[in-house]
Design a protein around this motif. Structure first.
Motif: not given
Length: 241
Positions: A43-44, A47, A88, A91-92, A206, A221
């Protein structure tokens, strides 16, 4: 006399040989230790592959919003954690208007370049407001930098970490998971402290479960979403004060 010189030479050579062997063993042990680190999860890495607002410059990954402002966050990863594991989360923050600059530390340990933020700030003079942040040991080294260079930063952000050095708690945001007892036990201040219920130590990044860490009762998350909210609120309050 000649035999005595030969004996001394033999002892010297033997001593040098032993010293060389010890150095080789220590070097081998060190490289074995630092090569065993936590890798970023898919998931990382996704990105990084997406690349939206992301550029890589040497050991820095810059995540910039579509309309960059004058504020940036330098981020130090936790010890023995691949830097990309924090993409992640960062990035948020980028999506909330904050430029984030992630530092890939030597041997994945911020202790080897605690002053990296100074070079980052010099490299990006377009930003006039700087925050330094870090997770775990990265937070400790970020705290040390802030304490040593208080004139260079607008604030300190600690994730799963506590202050290391003399820096005002009023200028510090501390975020930790309620299941991260070791951090809670070290906090001797209450100002700007955010406790995430059900959060643990590792889920600010992550990179999977961390040895010795409690099992979180919320998702990574959710933990990161609450962290982003706390950071954005902290920065906004300081910018409007």
């Amino acid at each position: 006399m000649k035999q005595e010189k030969t004996t001394k030479k033999s002892r010297l050579l033997r001593g040098l040989g032993i010293l060389a062997a010890v150095v080789v063993l220590l070097a081998g042990a060190f490289f074995w230790y630092v090569s065993d680190y936590y890798r970023a999860e898919d998931v990382a890495l996704a990105v990084a592959e997406n690349g939206s607002g992301l550029t890589v410059e040497d050991n820095l990954t810059v995540l910039a919003p579509s309309v960059p402002g004058d504020t940036a966050v330098v981020f130090y990863p936790g010890a023995k954690v691949e830097a990309e594991a924090y993409l992640p989360l960062l990035d948020k923050l980028r999506q909330n208007g904050l430029t984030c600059i992630l530092v890939d530390m030597p041997f994945h340990m911020a202790i080897f370049d605690a002053d990296a933020a100074g070079d980052v700030m010099a490299r990006f003079p377009q930003y006039s407001h700087w925050y330094i942040a870090g997770h775990s040991m990265g937070g400790a080294m970020a705290s040390q930098f802030a304490a040593d260079h208080p004139e260079s930063v607008d604030g300190l952000i600690l994730l799963g970490a506590y202050m290391y050095g003399d820096y005002p708690p009023a200028d510090t945001l501390t975020v930790y998971g309620s299941l991260n007892q070791s951090v809670e036990d070290k906090l001797d201040y209450t100002e700007n402290v955010v406790e995430i219920q059900g959060g643990n130590h590792a889920q600010f990044g992550n990179y999977g479960p961390q040895k010795g860490d409690a099992v979180a009762t919320i998702s990574a998350e959710e933990q990161q979403a609450q962290t982003v909210e706390a950071i954005v609120n902290f920065v906004e309050q300081r910018q409007t004060a």
